[in-house]
Design a protein around this motif. Structure first.
Motif, PDB file in Angstrom:
ATOM      1  N   HIS A  24      -1.989 -13.555  -8.417  1.00 59.87           N
ATOM      2  CA  HIS A  24      -2.564 -14.221  -7.022  1.00 59.87           C
ATOM      3  C   HIS A  24      -2.583 -12.278  -6.131  1.00 59.87           C
ATOM      4  O   HIS A  24      -1.169 -11.694  -7.013  1.00 59.87           O
ATOM      5  CB  HIS A  24      -2.045 -14.490  -6.137  1.00 59.87           C
ATOM      6  CG  HIS A  24      -1.669 -15.846  -6.250  1.00 59.87           C
ATOM      7  ND1 HIS A  24      -2.871 -16.592  -6.746  1.00 59.87           N
ATOM      8  CD2 HIS A  24      -0.600 -16.340  -6.741  1.00 59.87           C
ATOM      9  CE1 HIS A  24      -2.724 -18.085  -7.080  1.00 59.87           C
ATOM     10  NE2 HIS A  24      -1.042 -18.445  -7.213  1.00 59.87           N
ATOM     11  N   ALA A  25      -3.673 -11.823  -6.125  1.00 58.40           N
ATOM     12  CA  ALA A  25      -4.503 -10.833  -5.321  1.00 58.40           C
ATOM     13  C   ALA A  25      -2.879 -11.108  -4.456  1.00 58.40           C
ATOM     14  O   ALA A  25      -3.957 -11.743  -3.240  1.00 58.40           O
ATOM     15  CB  ALA A  25      -5.732 -10.499  -5.092  1.00 58.40           C
ATOM     16  N   VAL A  26      -1.700  -9.913  -3.593  1.00 62.96           N
ATOM     17  CA  VAL A  26      -1.562 -10.958  -2.266  1.00 62.96           C
ATOM     18  C   VAL A  26      -1.183  -8.954  -1.838  1.00 62.96           C
ATOM     19  O   VAL A  26      -0.274  -7.803  -2.618  1.00 62.96           O
ATOM     20  CB  VAL A  26       0.285 -10.903  -2.184  1.00 62.96           C
ATOM     21  CG1 VAL A  26       0.858 -11.069  -0.970  1.00 62.96           C
ATOM     22  CG2 VAL A  26       0.193 -12.110  -3.606  1.00 62.96           C
ATOM     23  N   LYS A  27      -1.892  -9.188  -0.630  1.00 67.80           N
ATOM     24  CA  LYS A  27      -1.753  -8.009   0.732  1.00 67.80           C
ATOM     25  C   LYS A  27      -0.697  -8.680   1.590  1.00 67.80           C
ATOM     26  O   LYS A  27      -0.773  -9.922   2.144  1.00 67.80           O
ATOM     27  CB  LYS A  27      -3.434  -7.387   0.639  1.00 67.80           C
ATOM     28  CG  LYS A  27      -3.979  -6.947  -0.446  1.00 67.80           C
ATOM     29  CD  LYS A  27      -3.466  -5.590  -0.989  1.00 67.80           C
ATOM     30  CE  LYS A  27      -4.479  -4.877  -2.164  1.00 67.80           C
ATOM     31  NZ  LYS A  27      -4.222  -3.343  -1.880  1.00 67.80           N
ATOM     32  N   THR A  28      -0.385  -7.930   2.858  1.00 73.00           N
ATOM     33  CA  THR A  28      -0.068  -7.623   3.416  1.00 73.00           C
ATOM     34  C   THR A  28      -1.291  -7.084   5.460  1.00 73.00           C
ATOM     35  O   THR A  28      -1.838  -6.419   4.477  1.00 73.00           O
ATOM     36  CB  THR A  28       1.758  -7.018   3.724  1.00 73.00           C
ATOM     37  OG1 THR A  28       1.146  -5.098   4.037  1.00 73.00           O
ATOM     38  CG2 THR A  28       2.451  -7.430   2.764  1.00 73.00           C
ATOM     39  N   VAL A  29      -0.388  -8.086   6.328  1.00 72.84           N
ATOM     40  CA  VAL A  29      -1.360  -7.266   7.548  1.00 72.84           C
ATOM     41  C   VAL A  29      -1.237  -6.452   7.419  1.00 72.84           C
ATOM     42  O   VAL A  29      -2.058  -4.722   7.572  1.00 72.84           O
ATOM     43  CB  VAL A  29      -1.152  -8.198   9.193  1.00 72.84           C
ATOM     44  CG1 VAL A  29      -2.082  -7.269   9.869  1.00 72.84           C
ATOM     45  CG2 VAL A  29      -1.492  -9.185   8.412  1.00 72.84           C
ATOM     46  N   PRO A  30       0.003  -5.151   7.609  1.00 75.62           N
ATOM     47  CA  PRO A  30       0.109  -3.540   7.324  1.00 75.62           C
ATOM     48  C   PRO A  30      -0.346  -2.765   6.639  1.00 75.62           C
ATOM     49  O   PRO A  30      -1.376  -1.791   7.148  1.00 75.62           O
ATOM     50  CB  PRO A  30       1.582  -3.680   7.449  1.00 75.62           C
ATOM     51  CG  PRO A  30       2.526  -4.705   7.873  1.00 75.62           C
ATOM     52  CD  PRO A  30       1.414  -5.615   7.919  1.00 75.62           C
ATOM     53  N   GLN A  31      -0.137  -3.470   5.411  1.00 84.16           N
ATOM     54  CA  GLN A  31      -1.637  -2.615   3.947  1.00 84.16           C
ATOM     55  C   GLN A  31      -3.114  -2.847   4.238  1.00 84.16           C
ATOM     56  O   GLN A  31      -3.863  -1.721   3.940  1.00 84.16           O
ATOM     57  CB  GLN A  31      -1.162  -3.565   2.896  1.00 84.16           C
ATOM     58  CG  GLN A  31      -0.069  -3.541   1.598  1.00 84.16           C
ATOM     59  CD  GLN A  31       0.173  -4.006   0.879  1.00 84.16           C
ATOM     60  OE1 GLN A  31      -0.298  -4.997   1.062  1.00 84.16           O
ATOM     61  NE2 GLN A  31       1.114  -3.187  -0.099  1.00 84.16           N
ATOM     62  N   MET A  32      -3.500  -3.823   5.259  1.00 80.19           N
ATOM     63  CA  MET A  32      -4.734  -4.014   5.128  1.00 80.19           C
ATOM     64  C   MET A  32      -5.257  -3.464   7.084  1.00 80.19           C
ATOM     65  O   MET A  32      -6.283  -2.865   7.538  1.00 80.19           O
ATOM     66  CB  MET A  32      -5.345  -5.540   5.705  1.00 80.19           C
ATOM     67  CG  MET A  32      -5.555  -5.975   4.385  1.00 80.19           C
ATOM     68  SD  MET A  32      -5.971  -5.636   3.129  1.00 80.19           S
ATOM     69  CE  MET A  32      -7.855  -6.018   4.269  1.00 80.19           C
ATOM     70  N   HIS A  33      -3.736  -2.352   7.568  1.00 79.54           N
ATOM     71  CA  HIS A  33      -3.840  -1.983   8.909  1.00 79.54           C
ATOM     72  C   HIS A  33      -4.525  -2.331  10.523  1.00 79.54           C
ATOM     73  O   HIS A  33      -5.240  -2.087  10.518  1.00 79.54           O
ATOM     74  CB  HIS A  33      -5.173  -0.450   8.938  1.00 79.54           C
ATOM     75  CG  HIS A  33      -4.333   0.657   7.858  1.00 79.54           C
ATOM     76  ND1 HIS A  33      -4.140   1.362   7.507  1.00 79.54           N
ATOM     77  CD2 HIS A  33      -5.340   0.479   6.429  1.00 79.54           C
ATOM     78  CE1 HIS A  33      -3.233   2.095   6.376  1.00 79.54           C
ATOM     79  NE2 HIS A  33      -4.302   1.452   5.281  1.00 79.54           N
ATOM     80  N   TRP A  34      -4.232  -3.960  10.096  1.00 79.85           N
ATOM     81  CA  TRP A  34      -4.439  -5.165  10.774  1.00 79.85           C
ATOM     82  C   TRP A  34      -3.398  -5.459  11.620  1.00 79.85           C
ATOM     83  O   TRP A  34      -3.924  -6.167  12.705  1.00 79.85           O
ATOM     84  CB  TRP A  34      -5.187  -6.280   9.809  1.00 79.85           C
ATOM     85  CG  TRP A  34      -6.755  -6.071   9.066  1.00 79.85           C
ATOM     86  CD1 TRP A  34      -7.014  -5.736   9.334  1.00 79.85           C
ATOM     87  CD2 TRP A  34      -7.100  -6.512   8.662  1.00 79.85           C
ATOM     88  NE1 TRP A  34      -7.974  -4.974   8.732  1.00 79.85           N
ATOM     89  CE2 TRP A  34      -7.932  -6.673   8.143  1.00 79.85           C
ATOM     90  CE3 TRP A  34      -6.356  -8.479   7.751  1.00 79.85           C
ATOM     91  CZ2 TRP A  34      -8.405  -7.074   7.049  1.00 79.85           C
ATOM     92  CZ3 TRP A  34      -7.337  -9.326   6.896  1.00 79.85           C
ATOM     93  CH2 TRP A  34      -8.487  -8.283   6.837  1.00 79.85           C
TER      94      TRP A  34
END
Length: 112
Positions: A24-34
């Motif tokens: 799966h393509a997993v990102k974090t809220v901080p990685q998204m700058h959110w």
């Protein structure tokens, strides 16, 4: 095998959990700058780019009208929010990712 999903981990979840969700393509809220976005704004932003939002915020489903969002929500409940405890939920997370339901919060608990 189900297609890979775009998964967003809430900022209160250890980013290393992503390693336990291969395929799966997993990102974090901080990685998204959110970081710091309020729940409604965060869900709206996430729904535009992700299939599933994973959080430990047990109040999210009560504070937001989830059917208004086109994203599935998984709420993790373990003994603590530490990575070692959350890793016990990986099999349940993988199962839930097979058929995510947009606009619905599914609570995954560690069985005692």
């Amino acid at each position: 095998m189900p297609p890979p999903l775009k998964v967003l981990l809430d900022e209160c979840i250890d980013r290393r959990l992503a390693r336990s969700l291969p395929g799966h393509a997993v990102k974090t809220v901080p990685q998204m700058h959110w970081s710091g976005l309020k729940d409604g704004a965060l869900l709206a932003a996430a729904a535009r780019q992700f299939d599933v939002f994973i959080t430990v915020d047990r109040n999210l489903a009560f504070q937001q009208h989830l059917p208004a969002f086109t994203i599935a929500v998984l709420v993790l409940q373990a003994r603590t929010n530490r990575l070692a405890d959350l890793l016990e939920l990986v099999p349940s997370i993988e199962q839930a990712l097979r058929e995510p339901v947009a606009g619905v919060a599914i609570t995954l608990r560690v069985e005692a």
